[in-house]
Design a protein around this motif. Structure first.
Motif, PDB file in Angstrom:
ATOM      1  N   SER A 202     -94.525  44.125  34.496  1.00  0.00           N
ATOM      2  CA  SER A 202     -93.144  44.155  33.951  1.00  0.00           C
ATOM      3  C   SER A 202     -92.729  42.568  34.210  1.00  0.00           C
ATOM      4  O   SER A 202     -92.230  41.876  33.160  1.00  0.00           O
ATOM      5  CB  SER A 202     -92.024  44.953  34.464  1.00  0.00           C
ATOM      6  OG  SER A 202     -90.919  44.343  34.180  1.00  0.00           O
ATOM      7  N   SER A 203     -93.332  42.035  35.254  1.00  0.00           N
ATOM      8  CA  SER A 203     -93.014  40.579  35.527  1.00  0.00           C
ATOM      9  C   SER A 203     -93.819  39.900  34.817  1.00  0.00           C
ATOM     10  O   SER A 203     -93.345  38.417  34.392  1.00  0.00           O
ATOM     11  CB  SER A 203     -93.297  40.306  37.233  1.00  0.00           C
ATOM     12  OG  SER A 203     -94.710  40.511  37.431  1.00  0.00           O
ATOM     13  N   LEU A 204     -94.896  40.282  34.076  1.00  0.00           N
ATOM     14  CA  LEU A 204     -95.361  39.296  33.114  1.00  0.00           C
ATOM     15  C   LEU A 204     -94.954  39.432  31.736  1.00  0.00           C
ATOM     16  O   LEU A 204     -95.411  38.619  31.066  1.00  0.00           O
ATOM     17  CB  LEU A 204     -96.803  39.793  33.174  1.00  0.00           C
ATOM     18  CG  LEU A 204     -97.724  39.469  34.524  1.00  0.00           C
ATOM     19  CD1 LEU A 204     -99.302  40.065  34.059  1.00  0.00           C
ATOM     20  CD2 LEU A 204     -97.968  38.059  34.894  1.00  0.00           C
ATOM     21  N   ALA A 205     -94.195  40.726  31.306  1.00  0.00           N
ATOM     22  CA  ALA A 205     -93.853  41.027  30.004  1.00  0.00           C
ATOM     23  C   ALA A 205     -92.868  40.059  29.492  1.00  0.00           C
ATOM     24  O   ALA A 205     -91.798  39.752  30.238  1.00  0.00           O
ATOM     25  CB  ALA A 205     -93.567  42.424  29.897  1.00  0.00           C
ATOM     26  N   GLN A 206     -93.027  39.590  28.357  1.00  0.00           N
ATOM     27  CA  GLN A 206     -92.046  38.781  27.351  1.00  0.00           C
ATOM     28  C   GLN A 206     -90.995  39.956  26.910  1.00  0.00           C
ATOM     29  O   GLN A 206     -89.848  39.622  26.676  1.00  0.00           O
ATOM     30  CB  GLN A 206     -92.506  38.100  26.497  1.00  0.00           C
ATOM     31  CG  GLN A 206     -93.399  36.929  27.024  1.00  0.00           C
ATOM     32  CD  GLN A 206     -92.821  35.917  27.755  1.00  0.00           C
ATOM     33  OE1 GLN A 206     -91.624  35.522  27.344  1.00  0.00           O
ATOM     34  NE2 GLN A 206     -93.174  35.543  28.615  1.00  0.00           N
ATOM     35  N   ALA A 207     -91.434  41.197  26.636  1.00  0.00           N
ATOM     36  CA  ALA A 207     -90.440  42.230  26.133  1.00  0.00           C
ATOM     37  C   ALA A 207     -90.860  43.427  26.532  1.00  0.00           C
ATOM     38  O   ALA A 207     -92.316  43.732  26.779  1.00  0.00           O
ATOM     39  CB  ALA A 207     -90.439  42.129  24.402  1.00  0.00           C
ATOM     40  N   GLU A 208     -90.304  44.365  26.930  1.00  0.00           N
ATOM     41  CA  GLU A 208     -90.274  45.844  27.203  1.00  0.00           C
ATOM     42  C   GLU A 208     -89.864  46.619  26.220  1.00  0.00           C
ATOM     43  O   GLU A 208     -88.557  46.585  26.094  1.00  0.00           O
ATOM     44  CB  GLU A 208     -90.130  46.020  28.626  1.00  0.00           C
ATOM     45  CG  GLU A 208     -90.982  45.166  29.767  1.00  0.00           C
ATOM     46  CD  GLU A 208     -90.389  45.423  31.125  1.00  0.00           C
ATOM     47  OE1 GLU A 208     -90.429  46.717  31.419  1.00  0.00           O
ATOM     48  OE2 GLU A 208     -90.053  44.678  31.794  1.00  0.00           O
ATOM     49  N   VAL A 209     -90.581  47.623  25.593  1.00  0.00           N
ATOM     50  CA  VAL A 209     -89.994  48.846  24.625  1.00  0.00           C
ATOM     51  C   VAL A 209     -90.143  50.075  25.493  1.00  0.00           C
ATOM     52  O   VAL A 209     -91.336  50.578  25.507  1.00  0.00           O
ATOM     53  CB  VAL A 209     -90.697  48.623  23.479  1.00  0.00           C
ATOM     54  CG1 VAL A 209     -89.943  49.659  22.401  1.00  0.00           C
ATOM     55  CG2 VAL A 209     -90.555  47.115  22.921  1.00  0.00           C
ATOM     56  N   THR A 210     -89.106  50.618  25.885  1.00  0.00           N
ATOM     57  CA  THR A 210     -89.239  51.937  26.540  1.00  0.00           C
ATOM     58  C   THR A 210     -88.846  52.988  25.534  1.00  0.00           C
ATOM     59  O   THR A 210     -87.741  53.094  25.021  1.00  0.00           O
ATOM     60  CB  THR A 210     -88.515  52.145  27.716  1.00  0.00           C
ATOM     61  OG1 THR A 210     -88.881  51.116  28.713  1.00  0.00           O
ATOM     62  CG2 THR A 210     -88.524  53.405  28.354  1.00  0.00           C
ATOM     63  N   LEU A 211     -89.779  54.095  25.235  1.00  0.00           N
ATOM     64  CA  LEU A 211     -89.347  55.051  24.484  1.00  0.00           C
ATOM     65  C   LEU A 211     -89.024  56.426  25.084  1.00  0.00           C
ATOM     66  O   LEU A 211     -89.075  56.613  26.224  1.00  0.00           O
ATOM     67  CB  LEU A 211     -90.839  55.588  23.674  1.00  0.00           C
ATOM     68  CG  LEU A 211     -91.533  54.721  23.085  1.00  0.00           C
ATOM     69  CD1 LEU A 211     -92.850  55.396  22.360  1.00  0.00           C
ATOM     70  CD2 LEU A 211     -90.681  53.888  21.963  1.00  0.00           C
ATOM     71  N   SER A 212     -87.672  56.750  24.480  1.00  0.00           N
ATOM     72  CA  SER A 212     -87.057  58.179  24.837  1.00  0.00           C
ATOM     73  C   SER A 212     -86.527  58.643  23.732  1.00  0.00           C
ATOM     74  O   SER A 212     -86.974  58.179  22.549  1.00  0.00           O
ATOM     75  CB  SER A 212     -86.018  57.661  25.974  1.00  0.00           C
ATOM     76  OG  SER A 212     -84.875  56.642  25.544  1.00  0.00           O
ATOM     77  N   GLY A 213     -85.350  59.545  23.964  1.00  0.00           N
ATOM     78  CA  GLY A 213     -84.683  60.127  22.881  1.00  0.00           C
ATOM     79  C   GLY A 213     -84.019  61.438  23.092  1.00  0.00           C
ATOM     80  O   GLY A 213     -83.967  62.003  24.306  1.00  0.00           O
ATOM     81  N   THR A 214     -83.322  61.871  22.226  1.00  0.00           N
ATOM     82  CA  THR A 214     -82.385  63.149  22.375  1.00  0.00           C
ATOM     83  C   THR A 214     -82.359  64.025  21.299  1.00  0.00           C
ATOM     84  O   THR A 214     -82.447  63.373  20.169  1.00  0.00           O
ATOM     85  CB  THR A 214     -80.865  62.733  22.949  1.00  0.00           C
ATOM     86  OG1 THR A 214     -80.192  62.016  22.040  1.00  0.00           O
ATOM     87  CG2 THR A 214     -80.922  61.991  24.291  1.00  0.00           C
ATOM     88  N   GLY A 215     -82.431  65.206  21.231  1.00  0.00           N
ATOM     89  CA  GLY A 215     -82.271  66.081  20.346  1.00  0.00           C
ATOM     90  C   GLY A 215     -83.385  65.725  18.966  1.00  0.00           C
ATOM     91  O   GLY A 215     -83.147  65.948  18.035  1.00  0.00           O
ATOM     92  N   GLY A 216     -84.619  65.322  19.417  1.00  0.00           N
ATOM     93  CA  GLY A 216     -85.490  65.217  18.413  1.00  0.00           C
ATOM     94  C   GLY A 216     -85.607  63.790  17.758  1.00  0.00           C
ATOM     95  O   GLY A 216     -86.385  63.493  17.097  1.00  0.00           O
ATOM     96  N   GLN A 217     -84.764  62.940  18.336  1.00  0.00           N
ATOM     97  CA  GLN A 217     -84.565  61.688  17.734  1.00  0.00           C
ATOM     98  C   GLN A 217     -85.045  60.500  18.622  1.00  0.00           C
ATOM     99  O   GLN A 217     -84.466  60.455  19.767  1.00  0.00           O
ATOM    100  CB  GLN A 217     -82.856  61.293  17.461  1.00  0.00           C
ATOM    101  CG  GLN A 217     -82.852  59.832  16.907  1.00  0.00           C
ATOM    102  CD  GLN A 217     -83.465  59.675  15.697  1.00  0.00           C
ATOM    103  OE1 GLN A 217     -83.181  60.038  14.614  1.00  0.00           O
ATOM    104  NE2 GLN A 217     -84.514  58.723  15.727  1.00  0.00           N
TER     105      GLN A 217
END
Length: 276
Positions: A180-195
């Motif tokens: 995380s300290s090296l990353a320019q961007a972090e995209v964390t996947l999650s969701g609710t109700g199938g979305q």
């Protein structure tokens, strides 16, 4: 990069995802058991390839045939695939495995890259972390951008973008924090109700980190379809009276006028006066 007016999420949200793609350096894609991230990785690979970039794929977890599935000929022709899935340690001694094992493959991924922007897709960083020291991987990622030099020994070209798929549940806070300290961007996947939704954290030079949450879906042709903002939080029930958090305290937060005067008239033990 021009935002797509045809996106269902609107040009503003398309522009937010495009701004993430425009970042160079490490872009972490964090997935989980409930929300897989390889489809998003392939969608971003397709965007980079159709944008005219050279795309190098370090394939570890699935075969080359499975990773290329769903891409058309335009995308597949721009992919340079480095296969660590079939024979990562060169046990068959066919010469197909890169020298130096997985770490050597990561270090020489971009040596054959020509001029122009380059994207490297790591499928996945988790596979590498389970087999190599975290410090060695971080050093290789830092050196990856410096390896992209112009042919003939000229000055360094445009920095490399690295798309790293990370299965967050497989690693402790130490490796996750280091990457995380090296990353320019972090995209964390999650969701609710199938979305499905993606929480995006961007770290741009000389700017404060920005946060954005986008809902998305991956179309059958591996295109990215943004679908507006995140799901709304449930509103509180207007018929239920609010709870007073000060109801059962063992002390009083407010003083009456007499109590305030008595407090102000006290002499503190460390306060000097004419009697001391």
């Amino acid at each position: 990069v021009t935002p797509s007016e045809g996106a269902s999420g609107g040009p503003g949200r398309e522009w937010e995802m495009e701004s993430v793609l425009a970042l160079r350096g490490l872009v972490l894609l964090r997935d989980s058991v409930e929300w897989e991230g390889r489809s998003l990785l392939k969608a971003l690979v397709k965007k980079a390839a159709l944008g005219g970039e050279q795309v190098h794929v370090l394939g570890c977890e699935v075969s080359e045939e499975e990773f290329r599935e769903g891409f058309d000929s335009r995308v597949n022709s721009r992919l340079v695939y480095h296969d660590l899935f079939r024979d990562p340690l060169n046990w068959s001694q066919t010469g197909e495995a890169p020298p130096g094992g997985p770490l050597g493959a990561l270090q020489v991924t971009c040596k054959r890259a020509g001029p122009g922007p380059v994207t490297v897709a790591l499928d996945s960083l988790s596979w590498l972390l389970l087999r190599l020291p975290c410090a060695a991987i971080c050093q290789a990622l830092c050196a990856l951008g410096r390896q992209h030099a112009r042919p003939g020994g000229g000055p360094a070209g445009e920095p490399v973008r690295v798309l790293g798929l990370l299965h967050g549940e497989l690693h402790g806070p130490g490796p996750r924090g280091a990457l995380s300290s090296l990353a320019q961007a972090e995209v964390t996947l999650s969701g609710t109700g199938g979305q499905a939704s993606a929480h995006i954290l961007c770290r741009r030079p000389r700017q404060r980190p920005s946060h954005e949450t986008l809902c998305f879906s991956i179309l059958p042709d591996l295109s990215l379809d943004l679908q507006g903002g995140p799901p709304l939080e449930p509103h509180p029930d207007p018929h239920r009276p609010p709870v007073d958090p000060t109801t059962h305290l063992t002390f009083n937060l407010h003083l009456s006028k007499r109590e305030r005067e008595a407090k102000d008239s006290l002499t503190l033990p460390f306060q000097f006066s004419s009697e001391k």
